[in-house]
Motif scaffolding. Structure first.
Motif, PDB file in Angstrom:
ATOM      1  N   GLN A 159      -1.828  -2.380  11.503  1.00 15.48           N
ATOM      2  CA  GLN A 159      -3.093  -1.660  11.353  1.00 15.48           C
ATOM      3  C   GLN A 159      -2.998  -0.675  10.193  1.00 15.48           C
ATOM      4  OE1 GLN A 159      -5.709  -2.496  13.389  1.00 15.48           O
ATOM      5  NE2 GLN A 159      -4.279  -4.019  14.179  1.00 15.48           N
ATOM      6  N   PHE A 160      -3.965  -0.712   9.289  1.00 12.22           N
ATOM      7  CA  PHE A 160      -3.937   0.152   8.110  1.00 12.22           C
ATOM      8  C   PHE A 160      -4.266   1.610   8.409  1.00 12.22           C
ATOM      9  CE2 PHE A 160      -3.521  -3.428   5.316  1.00 12.22           C
ATOM     10  CZ  PHE A 160      -2.933  -2.877   4.183  1.00 12.22           C
ATOM     11  N   ILE A 161      -4.844   1.897   9.546  1.00 10.97           N
ATOM     12  CA  ILE A 161      -5.232   3.274   9.839  1.00 10.97           C
ATOM     13  C   ILE A 161      -4.008   4.187   9.887  1.00 10.97           C
ATOM     14  CG2 ILE A 161      -5.289   2.892  12.343  1.00 10.97           C
ATOM     15  CD1 ILE A 161      -7.599   5.260  10.366  1.00 10.97           C
ATOM     16  N   TYR A 162      -2.900   3.702  10.430  1.00 16.24           N
ATOM     17  CA  TYR A 162      -1.701   4.538  10.525  1.00 16.24           C
ATOM     18  C   TYR A 162      -1.138   4.882   9.144  1.00 16.24           C
ATOM     19  CZ  TYR A 162       2.897   6.286  11.731  1.00 16.24           C
ATOM     20  OH  TYR A 162       4.024   7.062  11.813  1.00 16.24           O
ATOM     21  N   PRO A 163      -0.825   3.909   8.287  1.00 20.45           N
ATOM     22  CA  PRO A 163      -0.293   4.292   6.976  1.00 20.45           C
ATOM     23  C   PRO A 163      -1.294   5.092   6.139  1.00 20.45           C
ATOM     24  CG  PRO A 163      -0.683   1.929   7.062  1.00 20.45           C
ATOM     25  CD  PRO A 163      -0.862   2.459   8.451  1.00 20.45           C
ATOM     26  N   SER A 164      -2.567   4.832   6.328  1.00 21.72           N
ATOM     27  CA  SER A 164      -3.584   5.593   5.611  1.00 21.72           C
ATOM     28  C   SER A 164      -3.522   7.071   5.999  1.00 21.72           C
ATOM     29  CB  SER A 164      -4.963   5.016   5.916  1.00 21.72           C
ATOM     30  OG  SER A 164      -5.969   5.795   5.332  1.00 21.72           O
ATOM     31  N   MET A 165      -3.399   7.350   7.287  1.00 24.32           N
ATOM     32  CA  MET A 165      -3.298   8.740   7.747  1.00 24.32           C
ATOM     33  C   MET A 165      -1.985   9.375   7.300  1.00 24.32           C
ATOM     34  SD  MET A 165      -5.990   9.871   9.024  1.00 24.32           S
ATOM     35  CE  MET A 165      -5.225  11.418   9.427  1.00 24.32           C
ATOM     36  N   GLU A 200       1.150   6.348  18.142  1.00 28.61           N
ATOM     37  CA  GLU A 200       1.737   6.963  16.944  1.00 28.61           C
ATOM     38  C   GLU A 200       0.654   7.690  16.146  1.00 28.61           C
ATOM     39  OE1 GLU A 200       4.915   7.059  16.236  1.00 28.61           O
ATOM     40  OE2 GLU A 200       5.720   5.574  17.604  1.00 28.61           O
ATOM     41  N   LEU A 201      -0.508   7.079  16.048  1.00 29.00           N
ATOM     42  CA  LEU A 201      -1.629   7.703  15.350  1.00 29.00           C
ATOM     43  C   LEU A 201      -2.094   8.951  16.098  1.00 29.00           C
ATOM     44  CD1 LEU A 201      -3.504   7.401  12.918  1.00 29.00           C
ATOM     45  CD2 LEU A 201      -4.982   5.995  14.343  1.00 29.00           C
ATOM     46  N   ASP A 202      -2.137   8.861  17.418  1.00 28.85           N
ATOM     47  CA  ASP A 202      -2.496  10.029  18.230  1.00 28.85           C
ATOM     48  C   ASP A 202      -1.530  11.182  17.979  1.00 28.85           C
ATOM     49  OD1 ASP A 202      -4.558   8.570  19.328  1.00 28.85           O
ATOM     50  OD2 ASP A 202      -3.517   8.144  21.210  1.00 28.85           O
ATOM     51  N   ALA A 203      -0.256  10.863  17.809  1.00 31.10           N
ATOM     52  CA  ALA A 203       0.744  11.901  17.560  1.00 31.10           C
ATOM     53  C   ALA A 203       0.471  12.607  16.229  1.00 31.10           C
ATOM     54  CB  ALA A 203       2.149  11.300  17.571  1.00 31.10           C
ATOM     55  N   PHE A 229       0.830  -1.205   0.000  1.00 27.12           N
ATOM     56  CA  PHE A 229       0.000   0.000   0.000  1.00 27.12           C
ATOM     57  C   PHE A 229       0.868   1.260   0.000  1.00 27.12           C
ATOM     58  CE2 PHE A 229      -1.831   3.338   2.737  1.00 27.12           C
ATOM     59  CZ  PHE A 229      -2.926   3.701   1.977  1.00 27.12           C
ATOM     60  N   LEU A 230       1.840   1.308   0.903  1.00 30.73           N
ATOM     61  CA  LEU A 230       2.705   2.486   0.997  1.00 30.73           C
ATOM     62  C   LEU A 230       3.493   2.710  -0.290  1.00 30.73           C
ATOM     63  CD1 LEU A 230       4.002   2.051   4.652  1.00 30.73           C
ATOM     64  CD2 LEU A 230       2.579   3.933   3.808  1.00 30.73           C
ATOM     65  N   LEU A 231       4.072   1.652  -0.831  1.00 32.23           N
ATOM     66  CA  LEU A 231       4.839   1.787  -2.074  1.00 32.23           C
ATOM     67  C   LEU A 231       3.957   2.314  -3.205  1.00 32.23           C
ATOM     68  CD1 LEU A 231       6.996  -1.467  -1.916  1.00 32.23           C
ATOM     69  CD2 LEU A 231       7.790   0.893  -1.605  1.00 32.23           C
ATOM     70  N   HIS A 232       2.758   1.780  -3.304  1.00 34.59           N
ATOM     71  CA  HIS A 232       1.821   2.216  -4.342  1.00 34.59           C
ATOM     72  C   HIS A 232       1.435   3.690  -4.164  1.00 34.59           C
ATOM     73  CE1 HIS A 232      -1.519   2.059  -7.178  1.00 34.59           C
ATOM     74  NE2 HIS A 232      -2.261   2.615  -6.240  1.00 34.59           N
ATOM     75  N   GLU A 233       1.111   4.062  -2.945  1.00 33.71           N
ATOM     76  CA  GLU A 233       0.667   5.434  -2.687  1.00 33.71           C
ATOM     77  C   GLU A 233       1.794   6.448  -2.867  1.00 33.71           C
ATOM     78  OE1 GLU A 233      -2.439   6.581  -2.235  1.00 33.71           O
ATOM     79  OE2 GLU A 233      -3.108   4.534  -2.601  1.00 33.71           O
ATOM     80  N   PHE A 234       2.996   6.103  -2.430  1.00 30.91           N
ATOM     81  CA  PHE A 234       4.118   7.027  -2.635  1.00 30.91           C
ATOM     82  C   PHE A 234       4.447   7.161  -4.121  1.00 30.91           C
ATOM     83  CE2 PHE A 234       5.212   6.416   1.960  1.00 30.91           C
ATOM     84  CZ  PHE A 234       5.119   7.753   2.312  1.00 30.91           C
TER      85      PHE A 234
END
Length: 140
Positions: free
Chosen positions: A82-88, A122-125, A44-49
């Motif tokens: 968890q996908f929420i972190y890379p998504s954010m 980390e997400l909270d940060a 996901f990260l590679l694709h989005e970047f």
């Protein structure tokens, strides 16, 4: 007719689905570490970047191999499956009003302020940083 039911492994729910009637007509898919979410998160990260490098208004200023393999590895590890972190992270970095490299650098420097163990610190940060940057906070 199909139903998709998602839940944490709560005792009462689990027991109901283990009864013969429901057990016979249902399928369980446990989304734990055995599914290797890190591989999907990395993909996901590679694709989005790659999309950011191709479509961002400042794409000409982005190196072809940005971000580095080390940064991707760090983001995957920080995601904790968890996908929420890379998504954010991606939503924050791809802002067309900002430089993607600078935004990613901000993410890398964010570290939770508390020493306590929290599931999504980390997400909270990230959320705390985003909210601290709001210029017209009373209207938010």
């Amino acid at each position: 007719l199909l139903f998709l039911i998602t839940s944490r492994p709560q005792y009462d729910i689990k027991n109901q689905f283990e009864l013969p009637l429901l057990d016979r007509i249902s399928t369980r898919l446990v989304l734990d570490g055995t599914f290797h979410p890190d591989k999907d998160i990395k993909r996901f990260l590679l694709h989005e970047f790659k999309n950011i490098r191709k479509t961002h208004p400042l794409k000409r200023e982005l190196p072809h191999k940005w971000p580095s393999k080390e940064i991707i590895k760090d983001l995957v590890q920080t995601s904790s499956g968890q996908f929420i972190y890379p998504s954010m992270v991606i939503k924050f970095v791809k802002s067309t009003r900002h430089h993607p490299q600078e935004r990613l650098s901000i993410i890398q420097k964010l570290r939770p302020s508390s020493a306590r163990e929290r599931p999504f610190e980390e997400l909270d940060a990230i959320y705390s940083h985003i909210l601290s940057c709001v210029k017209n906070l009373p209207k938010v």
